[in-house]
Design an enzyme around this catalytic site. Structure first.
Site, PDB file in Angstrom:
ATOM      1  N   ASN A 153     -12.932  23.250  46.663  1.00 53.09           N
ATOM      2  CA  ASN A 153     -11.673  22.571  46.351  1.00 53.09           C
ATOM      3  C   ASN A 153     -11.908  21.068  46.371  1.00 53.09           C
ATOM      4  OD1 ASN A 153     -11.081  21.491  49.088  1.00 53.09           O
ATOM      5  ND2 ASN A 153     -11.029  23.670  49.604  1.00 53.09           N
ATOM      6  N   LYS A 167     -28.765  35.591  41.615  1.00 56.96           N
ATOM      7  CA  LYS A 167     -27.886  34.907  40.674  1.00 56.96           C
ATOM      8  C   LYS A 167     -27.260  35.934  39.712  1.00 56.96           C
ATOM      9  CE  LYS A 167     -27.948  31.400  37.110  1.00 56.96           C
ATOM     10  NZ  LYS A 167     -28.755  30.822  36.072  1.00 56.96           N
ATOM     11  N   ASP A 217      -8.176  32.445  59.474  1.00 54.37           N
ATOM     12  CA  ASP A 217      -7.376  31.221  59.539  1.00 54.37           C
ATOM     13  C   ASP A 217      -7.749  30.501  60.839  1.00 54.37           C
ATOM     14  OD1 ASP A 217      -5.300  29.288  59.992  1.00 54.37           O
ATOM     15  OD2 ASP A 217      -4.220  30.270  58.358  1.00 54.37           O
ATOM     16  N   ILE A 218      -8.486  29.411  60.690  1.00 53.67           N
ATOM     17  CA  ILE A 218      -9.032  28.720  61.864  1.00 53.67           C
ATOM     18  C   ILE A 218      -7.916  28.128  62.712  1.00 53.67           C
ATOM     19  CG2 ILE A 218     -10.564  26.827  62.582  1.00 53.67           C
ATOM     20  CD1 ILE A 218     -12.024  27.289  59.826  1.00 53.67           C
ATOM     21  N   PHE A 277      -2.736  20.395  59.161  1.00 50.28           N
ATOM     22  CA  PHE A 277      -2.307  19.642  57.991  1.00 50.28           C
ATOM     23  C   PHE A 277      -1.681  20.649  57.035  1.00 50.28           C
ATOM     24  CE2 PHE A 277      -3.853  15.180  57.628  1.00 50.28           C
ATOM     25  CZ  PHE A 277      -4.322  15.054  58.922  1.00 50.28           C
ATOM     26  N   LYS A 295       4.892  26.598  57.866  1.00 46.27           N
ATOM     27  CA  LYS A 295       3.485  26.700  58.268  1.00 46.27           C
ATOM     28  C   LYS A 295       3.316  26.451  59.761  1.00 46.27           C
ATOM     29  CE  LYS A 295       0.766  25.918  54.378  1.00 46.27           C
ATOM     30  NZ  LYS A 295       0.150  25.020  53.418  1.00 46.27           N
ATOM     31  N   LYS A 341       1.778  29.381  61.997  1.00 47.04           N
ATOM     32  CA  LYS A 341       0.445  29.210  62.592  1.00 47.04           C
ATOM     33  C   LYS A 341       0.514  28.826  64.069  1.00 47.04           C
ATOM     34  CE  LYS A 341      -1.695  28.176  58.193  1.00 47.04           C
ATOM     35  NZ  LYS A 341      -3.008  27.975  57.608  1.00 47.04           N
TER      36      LYS A 341
END
Ligand code: CTP
Length: 404
Positions: free
Chosen positions: A212, A290, A308-309, A327, A341, A345
């Protein structure tokens, strides 16, 4: 930290000089003594009488003043301080500092001093971004001149952009950090912080990966800001081009699973900040070879969810860190999604930022964020990522002071 500190405040000719009376008041409230030098330009915006009244000291203006020289002498003036603060620092005074020009009292004091110098630049955005100013800034930094701000926003000249002088609390925080650092301590001394930063790369095969646009700038800046306040920081960084911050233990990882493992192995910590843009999925079907292109066929990638850390580290339990901050990168319904969120979380605070294509947050130097806590939402102005990190570190210090 500012108690009994002697600050020689040079007020140059910028509209931000109107913030100086408040700055002097706040510094004196904290026990600092302030002595002012006012340039000719500065006196267009604030009067010597105001500065003298608020600082409780004489306001110095002339290089060749018989009285001032007899009483104090400009060399002594520049030495009888713990730090010289130039606020506002105009493009002109920065250029003169670089050149070593000494054509008035302010520039002479700056050249004659053997004390640390901090500047709070303030100018029009084009003047700030001009290569001449930017190169002067770099030269001043190599001479260990500390810089606070500027921030982005509406400028007095009617333009919008970088160039607003740092706000008074930011200048106070920068001075506080400076004195703490020189005393070898900070408000977070003795506390352990764990920070995640950057993207993760999820292999598709040995040569390709899913990634990303995260640059790691914000997370790395948070790690630096916490370390500057004395925290013992472990930074778990995905692949980024950011240099390793000084004074921080860094663990480089590639995938979300590696990041998760590095985080749990780095506990315990009192403070956790998950700034990384962790990939939500890994490629379950990733193989050791590959993937070859076959005409007419497109490979189907089977994705599996990554751990999910943030949610894992925020789980209730005896070893849960005291303050867990996430964040929220959102492209729509920013605050609402961030609040959801935060609840989902189980983290204490969420720093919500708009990462929609026009925002420039991903990869850029600035960030516009909202701090979402149990007490509500605090919207911050657009700031450089470094300044966002410093504000967040200040908030964390205040939390630590109240609760730990
Ligand atoms: N996060 C994490 N581990 C993940 C995913 C996210 O630790 N596997 C953390 C991020 O570091 C950030 C917060 O969770 O602090 C929110 O990340 P974000 O990408 O905004 O949200 P997601 O949970 O991925 O949800 P969505 O992509 O649906 O918005």
């Amino acid at each position: 930290m500012l108690e009994n500190r002697r600050i020689l405040l040079i007020v140059a000719g910028g509209i931000a000089a109107v913030k100086v009376p408040d700055l002097i008041r706040r510094l004196r409230e904290r026990g600092a003594s302030v002595r002012c030098i006012l340039t000719k330009g500065g006196s267009q915006f604030v009067t010597p009488l105001t500065l003298a009244a608020l600082s409780g000291d004489k306001c110095y203006q002339d290089l060749f003043s018989l009285t001032d020289e007899a009483e104090m002498g400009h060399i002594r003036l520049s030495r009888e301080a713990d730090i010289i603060l130039v606020a506002p620092a105009t493009a002109d005074i920065m250029a003169k500092m670089v050149m070593g020009q000494a054509d008035d009292l302010a520039t002479t004091a700056l050249l004659a001093t053997d004390k640390p110098v901090m500047i709070a630049p303030s100018m029009n955005v084009m003047m700030w971004t001009h290569p001449a100013t930017q190169s002067n800034l770099q030269i001043l930094k190599t001479r260990e001149v500390r810089v606070v701000g500027p921030s982005a926003g509406d400028l007095a000249c009617g333009e919008v952009g970088n160039g607003r002088m740092a706000e008074v609390p930011e200048i106070i925080a920068a001075l506080t950090r400076f004195f703490q650092k020189s005393a070898g301590q900070g408000p977070l001394t003795g506390f352990r912080a764990l920070v995640t930063s950057g993207p993760t790369h999820e292999p598709i095969d040995p040569v390709r990966y899913i990634a990303n646009r995260s640059s790691g700038k914000q997370g790395h800046a948070v790690a630096t800001a916490l370390a500057e306040l004395g925290a013992s920081v472990t930074l778990i960084a995905g692949p980024t081009n950011e240099p390793d911050p000084d004074g921080v233990k860094i663990i480089h990882v590639e995938t979300a699973k590696q990041m998760m493992k590095a985080c749990t192995e780095s506990l315990p910590a009192e403070i956790v900040i998950c700034a990384a843009a962790v990939a939500d999925w890994n490629v379950e079907s990733a193989g050791g070879q590959k993937i070859k292109k076959e005409s007419g066929k497109t490979p189907a990638l089977k994705l599996a969810e990554n751990p999910d850390i943030l949610a894992t580290l925020a789980q209730p339990g005896p070893s849960r860190p005291s303050l867990v901050i996430g964040f929220a990168a959102e492209t729509e319904n920013l605050i609402e999604n961030a609040q959801l969120k935060r609840a989902k979380k189980n983290c204490d605070w969420i720093v919500a930022n708009d990462v929609s294509p026009g925002s420039g947050a991903f990869g850029g130097d600035n960030n516009t964020v909202h701090l979402v806590t149990a007490d509500g939402v605090e919207s911050w102005p657009t700031l450089q990522k470094r300044a966002v990190a410093e504000r967040l570190a200040e908030r964390i210090s205040a939390f630590v002071e109240r609760n730990l």
